[in-house]
Design an enzyme around this catalytic site. Structure first.
Site, mmCIF file in Angstrom:
data_model
loop_
_atom_site.group_PDB
_atom_site.id
_atom_site.type_symbol
_atom_site.label_atom_id
_atom_site.label_comp_id
_atom_site.label_asym_id
_atom_site.label_seq_id
_atom_site.Cartn_x
_atom_site.Cartn_y
_atom_site.Cartn_z
ATOM 1 N N HIS A 1 8.505 -4.673 4.134
ATOM 2 C CA HIS A 1 8.714 -5.221 2.789
ATOM 3 C C HIS A 1 7.506 -6.087 2.447
ATOM 4 O O HIS A 1 7.298 -7.140 3.050
ATOM 5 C CB HIS A 1 10.000 -6.055 2.734
ATOM 6 C CG HIS A 1 11.237 -5.231 2.958
ATOM 7 N ND1 HIS A 1 11.852 -4.533 1.938
ATOM 8 C CD2 HIS A 1 11.961 -4.969 4.078
ATOM 9 C CE1 HIS A 1 12.912 -3.883 2.424
ATOM 10 N NE2 HIS A 1 12.998 -4.130 3.727
ATOM 11 N N LEU A 2 6.710 -5.619 1.469
ATOM 12 C CA LEU A 2 5.508 -6.379 1.083
ATOM 13 C C LEU A 2 5.760 -7.279 -0.123
ATOM 14 O O LEU A 2 4.941 -8.131 -0.447
ATOM 15 C CB LEU A 2 4.341 -5.426 0.797
ATOM 16 C CG LEU A 2 3.717 -4.744 2.022
ATOM 17 C CD1 LEU A 2 2.586 -3.814 1.590
ATOM 18 C CD2 LEU A 2 3.202 -5.760 3.022
ATOM 19 N N ASN B 1 11.886 -2.143 -2.763
ATOM 20 C CA ASN B 1 12.735 -3.164 -3.410
ATOM 21 C C ASN B 1 11.928 -4.352 -3.921
ATOM 22 O O ASN B 1 12.135 -5.494 -3.550
ATOM 23 C CB ASN B 1 13.885 -3.614 -2.492
ATOM 24 C CG ASN B 1 13.435 -4.275 -1.205
ATOM 25 O OD1 ASN B 1 12.297 -4.099 -0.765
ATOM 26 N ND2 ASN B 1 14.307 -5.045 -0.590
ATOM 27 N N ASP C 1 16.217 1.276 0.328
ATOM 28 C CA ASP C 1 16.495 0.281 1.373
ATOM 29 C C ASP C 1 16.832 -1.095 0.806
ATOM 30 O O ASP C 1 16.180 -1.584 -0.117
ATOM 31 C CB ASP C 1 15.310 0.154 2.324
ATOM 32 C CG ASP C 1 15.616 -0.841 3.424
ATOM 33 O OD1 ASP C 1 16.501 -0.567 4.230
ATOM 34 O OD2 ASP C 1 14.989 -1.925 3.433
ATOM 35 N N HIS D 1 19.295 3.765 4.098
ATOM 36 C CA HIS D 1 19.839 2.493 4.578
ATOM 37 C C HIS D 1 21.348 2.742 4.681
ATOM 38 O O HIS D 1 22.044 2.743 3.673
ATOM 39 C CB HIS D 1 19.489 1.402 3.561
ATOM 40 C CG HIS D 1 20.179 0.089 3.767
ATOM 41 N ND1 HIS D 1 19.497 -1.081 3.995
ATOM 42 C CD2 HIS D 1 21.488 -0.252 3.751
ATOM 43 C CE1 HIS D 1 20.367 -2.080 4.124
ATOM 44 N NE2 HIS D 1 21.578 -1.611 3.977
ATOM 45 N N HIS E 1 16.672 1.579 10.440
ATOM 46 C CA HIS E 1 17.250 0.527 11.304
ATOM 47 C C HIS E 1 18.622 0.836 11.905
ATOM 48 O O HIS E 1 19.614 0.175 11.593
ATOM 49 C CB HIS E 1 17.280 -0.821 10.575
ATOM 50 C CG HIS E 1 17.691 -0.821 9.123
ATOM 51 N ND1 HIS E 1 18.852 -0.234 8.667
ATOM 52 C CD2 HIS E 1 17.093 -1.370 8.033
ATOM 53 C CE1 HIS E 1 18.945 -0.415 7.365
ATOM 54 N NE2 HIS E 1 17.884 -1.096 6.953
ATOM 55 N N ASN F 1 20.100 -7.728 8.016
ATOM 56 C CA ASN F 1 20.915 -6.574 7.667
ATOM 57 C C ASN F 1 20.214 -5.294 8.140
ATOM 58 O O ASN F 1 19.076 -5.070 7.727
ATOM 59 C CB ASN F 1 21.100 -6.523 6.149
ATOM 60 C CG ASN F 1 22.117 -5.468 5.748
ATOM 61 O OD1 ASN F 1 22.886 -4.993 6.571
ATOM 62 N ND2 ASN F 1 22.090 -5.093 4.482
ATOM 63 N N ASP G 1 10.989 -3.410 9.801
ATOM 64 C CA ASP G 1 11.825 -4.002 8.739
ATOM 65 C C ASP G 1 11.363 -5.444 8.454
ATOM 66 O O ASP G 1 12.181 -6.339 8.232
ATOM 67 C CB ASP G 1 13.314 -3.961 9.089
ATOM 68 C CG ASP G 1 14.209 -4.229 7.876
ATOM 69 O OD1 ASP G 1 13.686 -4.364 6.755
ATOM 70 O OD2 ASP G 1 15.440 -4.309 8.065
#
Ligand SMILES: NC(=O)N[C@@H](CC(=O)O)C(=O)O
EC number: 3.5.2.3
Length: 447
Positions: free
Chosen positions: A59-60, A91, A151, A178, A231, A277, A304
């Site tokens: 996640h950037l 996201n 995700d 996800h 994940h 999560n 993640d």
């Protein structure tokens, strides 16, 4: 004239010792190298040379959540952790559900120069699970998206999931699911079991993950498409995936470093650094995940990496955000959880953290190994350096690491991306220098 490096006396994943010469945008030689005029010498005595690591799940946060991370800061974290490519989750705000947003993310990555940034496209518009996003436009865009994921949310509607699986076949794409049944996990705060009862926290049952994976492997079989499971966190999920693979279903799966090392008991501290999560699970799940990674049921490790600002984590448990940063610690955690106990060797680590994630994401120029002719993506790791994982190891914008203060083995010493150093002597190289080298390559390619 590009820079050249002579890495001397490195231990390859196979265990062999060799010198590695990087020049002209390639690994040009691996072996005993006597003469390399003009090259910068990097002494790798005692260090393991791995192909640059590839993270299929990062996640950037840019655009939209730059207080948590940006493409620049997140790829600095990647360089610090030995990663040369990251797949950026969708996201963001706006969500990466159009060609415009994925192209923006990719070009921010190219400009920063710390790693290849390969955007992931959303499956549904706004991650809302109502309507398919413009998958084809994202695939055909300059970003060349091949991985699609909502995700953070599950693509819960089975008809939408079916359509997405069918659609991505046209461009050899993959849907990364996800797996979280939303009704079974409403308000969930931690793994469901005896401990959640004791702590008085709403449970996230294993079956909420397992039932979606079971449904999705059957859908993937039905439409003859490729599915990737994000994940994986439970022993039951491993059983479902093992069954699906034995049946010939085209499914791949990832496990995070934290699910390979940490267990739900940590939640008893009510320290939100352990809130994630899917949640941390039981020791039996950790054992099953390790075994599944060793026997190939789980294909890869993906971080993640989920940065959050201090205020989102320094609150009571229920109000805190889910997620942990993971890029900087991933290799040490894999070392601690599956290498020290002999489940994986370094060539397996190269497979699960480099070549296979690149293949699943159809990413060219990454995961090619340390051989003459391969892309110049190399990570040097010191397996003997053991220390307490401290703030100085974090290079991104957020510090929500569950490992701060914990002893972890090893340390990434150097990362080479596109033929230049992004990390040297354990120090992330300056942003202006890295950007200049990246720009020179783009300019060179045009010229
Ligand atoms: N993995 C996490 O705990 N957090 C992810 C999204 C999510 O999967 O909930 C995030 O974007 O923060």
């Amino acid at each position: 004239m590009t820079e050249s490096f002579l890495i001397t006396g490195a231990t390859l994943p196979s265990g062999e010792r060799a010198d590695i010469r990087i020049a002209d945008g390639r690994i040009i030689e691996v072996g005993r190298i006597a003469d390399a005029a003009g090259a910068t010498i990097v002494d790798a005595d005692g260090l393991i040379a791995l192909p640059g690591l590839v993270d299929l799940h990062t996640h950037l946060r840019e655009p939209g959540y730059e207080q948590s991370e940006t493409v620049l800061t997140g790829t600095r974290a990647a360089a610090a952790g030995g990663f040369t490519a990251v797949f950026a989750m969708a996201n963001t705000s706006p969500v990466a559900d159009t060609a415009g947003v994925v192209e923006q993310v990719a070009s921010l990555g190219t400009a920063a120069g710390y790693a290849t940034v390969q955007p992931i496209g959303a499956v549904t518009v706004g991650l809302k699970g109502e309507q398919l996003a413009e998958l084809g436009a994202m695939a055909r865009s300059r970003a060349g998206v091949r991985v699609f994921s909502d995700d953070g949310f599950c693509v819960f509607d089975p008809l939408l999931m079916r359509r997405a699986l069918e659609y991505v076949k046209a461009f050899d794409g993959v849907v990364a699911q996800h797996a979280q049944e939303p009704r079974l996990t409403q308000g969930a705060q931690m793994n469901e079991g005896a401990l959640s009862g004791e702590l008085g926290l709403a449970g996230w049952p294993a079956v909420a993950e397992e039932s979606i994976i079971a449904r999705d492997v059957l859908l993937a079989e039905h439409v003859g498409s490729r599915l990737h499971v994000c994940h994986v966190s439970t022993a039951g999920s491993v059983e479902v995936i093992r069954w699906a693979k034995a049946r010939g279903i085209d499914v791949t799966a990832e496990v995070t470093p934290h699910h390979l090392l940490l267990t739900e008991e940590l939640v008893a501290s009510y320290d939100p650094r352990y809130k994630v999560n899917p949640p941390l699970r039981r020791a039996e799940d950790v054992e099953a995940l390790r075994a599944a990674l060793a026997d190939g049921t789980i294909d890869i490790v993906a971080t993640d990496h989920a940065p959050h600002p201090i205020e989102a984590k320094q609150s009571e448990w229920d109000a805190a955000a889910n997620g942990m940063v993971g890029l900087e610690s991933a290799l040490s955690v894999v070392h601690a959880s599956v290498v020290e106990n002999g489940l994986l060797g370094w060539s397996d680590v190269a497979r699960v953290l480099s070549s296979t994630p690149a293949r699943i994401g159809r990413l060219a120029g990454q995961g090619q190994g340390i051989v003459a002719g391969a892309a110049p993506e190399v990570t040097l790791y010191d397996p003997s350096a053991a220390s307490e994982f401290a703030l100085d190891r974090l290079a991104g914008r957020s510090i929500n690491s569950p490992y701060l203060g914990r002893a972890l083995p090893g340390r990434v010493v150097a990362t080479f991306h596109a033929g230049y150093a992004t990390l040297l002597d354990g120090v992330v190289q300056p942003a202006d220098e890295v950007a200049r080298r990246a720009a020179a390559l783009v300019g060179g390619a045009r010229g």
